[in-house]
Design an enzyme around this catalytic site. Structure first.
Site, PDB file in Angstrom:
ATOM      1  N   ASP A   1      46.188  26.536  42.882  1.00  0.00           N
ATOM      2  CA  ASP A   1      45.538  27.656  43.547  1.00  0.00           C
ATOM      3  C   ASP A   1      44.038  27.353  43.623  1.00  0.00           C
ATOM      4  O   ASP A   1      43.529  26.443  42.975  1.00  0.00           O
ATOM      5  CB  ASP A   1      45.842  28.982  42.840  1.00  0.00           C
TER       6      ASP A   1
HETATM    7  C1  BGC Z   1      44.989  32.890  46.393  1.00  0.00           C
HETATM    8  C2  BGC Z   1      46.057  32.142  47.153  1.00  0.00           C
HETATM    9  C3  BGC Z   1      45.526  31.717  48.498  1.00  0.00           C
HETATM   10  C4  BGC Z   1      44.301  30.865  48.278  1.00  0.00           C
HETATM   11  C5  BGC Z   1      43.682  30.348  49.565  1.00  0.00           C
HETATM   12  C6  BGC Z   1      43.726  32.074  46.306  1.00  0.00           C
HETATM   13  O1  BGC Z   1      42.719  32.763  45.680  1.00  0.00           O
HETATM   14  O2  BGC Z   1      45.451  33.210  45.099  1.00  0.00           O
HETATM   15  O3  BGC Z   1      47.192  32.963  47.307  1.00  0.00           O
HETATM   16  O4  BGC Z   1      46.500  31.031  49.217  1.00  0.00           O
HETATM   17  O5  BGC Z   1      43.328  31.637  47.593  1.00  0.00           O
HETATM   18  O6  BGC Z   1      43.187  31.389  50.316  1.00  0.00           O
END
Ligand code: BGC
Length: 736
Positions: free
Chosen positions: A300
């Site tokens: 993530d």
């Molecule tokens: C979120 C993800 C997301 C990523 C990119 C993160 O903070 O938890 O779900 O895909 O950001 O935007």
């Protein structure tokens, strides 16, 4: 020259790079190539090197991952690439290139020299990421799509969403969010489908199939046990292995094994002490080892990687969005603490995804607005919103049900904080830029013969009071918004309360004192308490965040063009204290075996509105339950059937839910576990036999000491019911 021409030989290919060379010739080829290189490049020894990748042996999982693409050719090409790439080139392909989506997507570099395409990632769960500011279809949030209980419809959403994602040049969609809704205060509740493992797994797998049918890679996120927002970067979730395997992981397994998901995103939090990106248990042992996942795992985004060598060894392949930790991998290889073969193994996962999906062979699309907001996608958004509206209550007003609003309804007053707003959901990573939004007031105003009077605010002034008193019906569109719930840091975080804001409660009270036909429409990602006010109103509809066409869909349902068929994918308790505690401040939390309807049922506490509940404008009766076999064994699929009769006066959809209860179990069990569902379309007065396929393997429990799934001998009640608390009709299964 020699190296370039014959590098494929190192991968078991002939020197033309295509025809297979006999495996036992590889050693000779390598030796010859090395000798030749030494001679040819003596003057510039640093410019070349010979690297012999580990031989690759396909497994059933790597074979099926590639679908209809020739996986032998893919694996051979990867082996050739691993031989030809420098270490630096390899590592460049294992992390994102920038902290923002440059070129309209988060780039994971490829390699031009070898024609390796790299990846272009973009959120997300309800449409094209708002990061790009390109107007596109805003679908209802996933929780509302969960409320349709219709996986075929969700496959269509996945396909449409993938077409829009491709239209901006991305090839990987950062969705579905498939974490269990453990508690309705979770800020990202709206992004997932359900509080229930079975339901969530079915809907998420359906979405993945739709996305990947368009050649777009889906990303099952976030592995695992991510269900609290405000502490997501630090919380350690203690969860016993049985609970983890029975409640928090099965939907991810189904994404891998049933939907062949291309990629998986690790979660921010820790599970039992290990950060998810460093959890060899989650990534290597369970995801790859037990489930056979053959694609790549990316971290993530916001500091979601915690280790360099430890993360790589645990099973993380890509650090997003930039290599804060993975930049240490090069020095680790050079100082001998990491083998380049380990780097190769991770890169193989990434390249397999790129080549199996043919990303190298695709013309690059930089922007094709004609694929976004198409009439078909807009119509689909409306259809899904119609299908996801849940009718929670529909009592009689002056002798007839409050809904649908009949032909005698001409003057409608619309009140409530969400009546005139584009209330599309969280402003975090799942946010989408709409072109036009049909609000509730817009949608109701478009009805021929209906005059809508809208009033702002929570206090009724003299004009509003007069209008409410005189109206044929009053619709209060209330609930939550993006200031109440959303992703942490970029959105509102966890919800502070399950209750409606005090002003809205006062508004409901004031309106019901003036007019008997008040319909309360609740918008939000998950449960909102109705305790204390629902007795005063005849009709309640749960409308979630219904997308850009939501106002039209609401009017369709309120005026009866569409019969409501949505069912709650979560329980609404009478009070928050009926649920397990929600702790979004502590660094350490424990997840127990029970939450949602399983928790309420075990404690004998009646919900205000049950998981699976939802009314229609008709009624149904169930009879003649049966099973295709009563003696069951591991691996069996049992057909559960039940006759469903439409006892009302209009055609409608009915969702038949099949719950199972193990009568005498040596381990704690919930009184009911959903184990399958289906939907039937039944004309008034007609009877249709519904069939639900029950996987006997899902009746097993995880025996942590034996480290095995166990089908306990004994009797299992099989209950086909309208919802998680309805009596339904019963039959039994026997395990020997
Ligand atoms: C979120 C993800 C997301 C990523 C990119 C993160 O903070 O938890 O779900 O895909 O950001 O935007």
């Amino acid at each position: 020259m020699l190296l370039g021409a014959c590098v494929g030989a190192l991968a078991g290919l002939g020197c033309d790079g295509a025809t297979p060379a006999p495996a036992d010739a590889t050693v000779d080829v390598v030796r010859d190539a090395t000798t030749a290189l030494d001679e040819a490049f003596d003057a510039t020894p640093d410019a070349v090197r010979v690297w012999v990748p580990d031989p690759f042996t396909p497994t059933p999982a790597t074979r099926s991952y590639c679908g209809s693409t020739n996986d032998d050719a893919v694996e051979a090409r990867i082996t050739a690439a691993l031989a030809a790439l420098t270490l630096e080139e390899k590592l460049a392909m294992m992390a994102g290139a920038a902290v923002v989506p440059l070129d309209r997507r988060w780039r994971v570099p490829g390699n031009d020299r070898l024609g390796l395409p790299g990846l272009g990632m973009l959120d997300g769960p309800r449409g094209v990421s708002a990061f790009l500011h390109v107007p596109s279809t805003v679908f209802p949030v996933a929780m509302m799509r969960g409320a349709t209980w219709d996986p075929a419809l969700e496959t269509r959403v996945g396909a449409a969403l993938a077409q829009e994602i491709r239209s901006v040049g991305a090839d990987t969609v950062l969705a579905p969010t498939m974490n269990i809704l453990r508690h309705p205060r979770w800020g990202r509740a709206q992004e997932t489908y359900s509080e229930d493992t079975e339901h969530l797994g079915t809907m998420a797998a359906a979405f993945i199939r739709g996305v990947q049918s368009q050649g777009v890679l889906a990303s099952a996120k976030h592995l695992a046990a991510y269900s609290i927002e405000n502490t997501r970067h630090r919380v350690d979730v203690a969860v016993d292995e049985r609970t983890l395997r029975e409640v928090y992981l099965p939907q991810f397994r189904r994404a891998v094994q049933e939907a062949n998901v291309a990629s998986v995103m690790s979660a921010y939090n820790r599970v039992n002490g290990a950060w998810c990106d460093e959890s060899a248990f989650l990534l290597n042992q369970v995801l790859r080892g037990e489930w056979g996942f053959a694609g790549f795992v990316e971290s993530d985004w916001v500091l979601g990687t915690h280790g360099d060598v430890t993360s790589l060894r645990a099973g993380l392949d890509i650090e997003m969005p930039v290599p804060l930790h993975f930049r240490a991998l090069g020095p680790a290889v050079r100082n001998g603490s990491l083998s380049e073969h380990e780097v190769d193994a991770a890169l193989r996962h990434i390249l397999r995804a790129q080549l199996c999906y043919g990303l190298d062979a695709r013309p690059h699309v930089s922007d094709d607005p004609s694929l976004r907001n198409t009439p078909e996608h807009v119509a689909l958004a409306r259809e899904v919103a119609q299908r996801g509206m849940v009718l929670l209550k529909n009592d009689a007003v002056r002798g007839a049900p409050a809904l649908p609003l009949g032909p005698s309804v001409h003057d409608v007053v619309v009140l409530g904080r969400n009546a005139t707003r584009a209330n599309l959901g969280d402003l975090g990573s799942s946010n989408v830029t709409p072109s036009t939004v049909v609000t509730a007031v817009d949608g109701l105003s478009m009805r021929a013969g209906v005059t809508v009077h809208a009033f702002d605010g929570t206090a009724l002034d003299a004009a509003a009071t007069t209008a409410v008193r005189a109206a044929d019906a009053v619709v209060i569109v209330t609930g939550m918004d993006a200031d109440d719930e959303g992703e942490a840091e970029v959105g509102a975080g966890d919800r502070a309360s399950l209750a409606l804001p005090a002003g809205e409660l006062a508004l409901i009270q004031a309106a019901t004192a003036l007019n008997p036909r008040v319909v309360v429409v609740l918008e939000g990602g998950a449960a909102i308490l109705t305790h204390g006010w629902r007795d005063a109103v005849p009709a309640v509809v749960f409308a979630f965040y219904p997308g850009a066409q939501g106002g039209l869909a609401l009017a369709d349902v309120l005026f009866g063009d569409a019969a409501p068929s949505g069912r709650l994918p979560f329980s609404i308790p009478e009070q928050e204290s009926d649920l397990p505690p929600f702790d979004d401040t502590s660094d350490h939390v424990t997840y127990g075996f029970l939450h949602g309807y399983r928790h309420l049922g075990s404690n004998g506490v009646a919900p205000a509105h049950a998981f699976g509940a939802g009314l229609s404008y008709t009624s149904f009766a169930y009879a003649n339950p049966g099973v295709s076999q009563s003696a069951i064994h591991v691996g069996d699929l049992v057909d559960v059937r039940v006759d469903v009769t439409n006892t009302g006066t209009r055609r409608a959809l009915e969702t038949v839910q099949v719950y199972v209860h193990a009568r005498a179990s040596s381990v704690p069990r919930a009184p009911r576990d959903l184990r399958g569902f289906t939907q039937v379309d039944v004309a008034a007065g007609a009877t249709v036999t519904a069939h639900v396929s029950l996987r006997v393997d899902d009746l097993r429990y995880w025996d942590a000491s034996a480290h095995a799934w166990v089908l306990e001998p004994g009797t299992y009640d099989v209950i086909a019911a309208h919802d998680s608390v309805a009596d339904g009709v019963r039959t039994t299964l026997q395990a020997q």
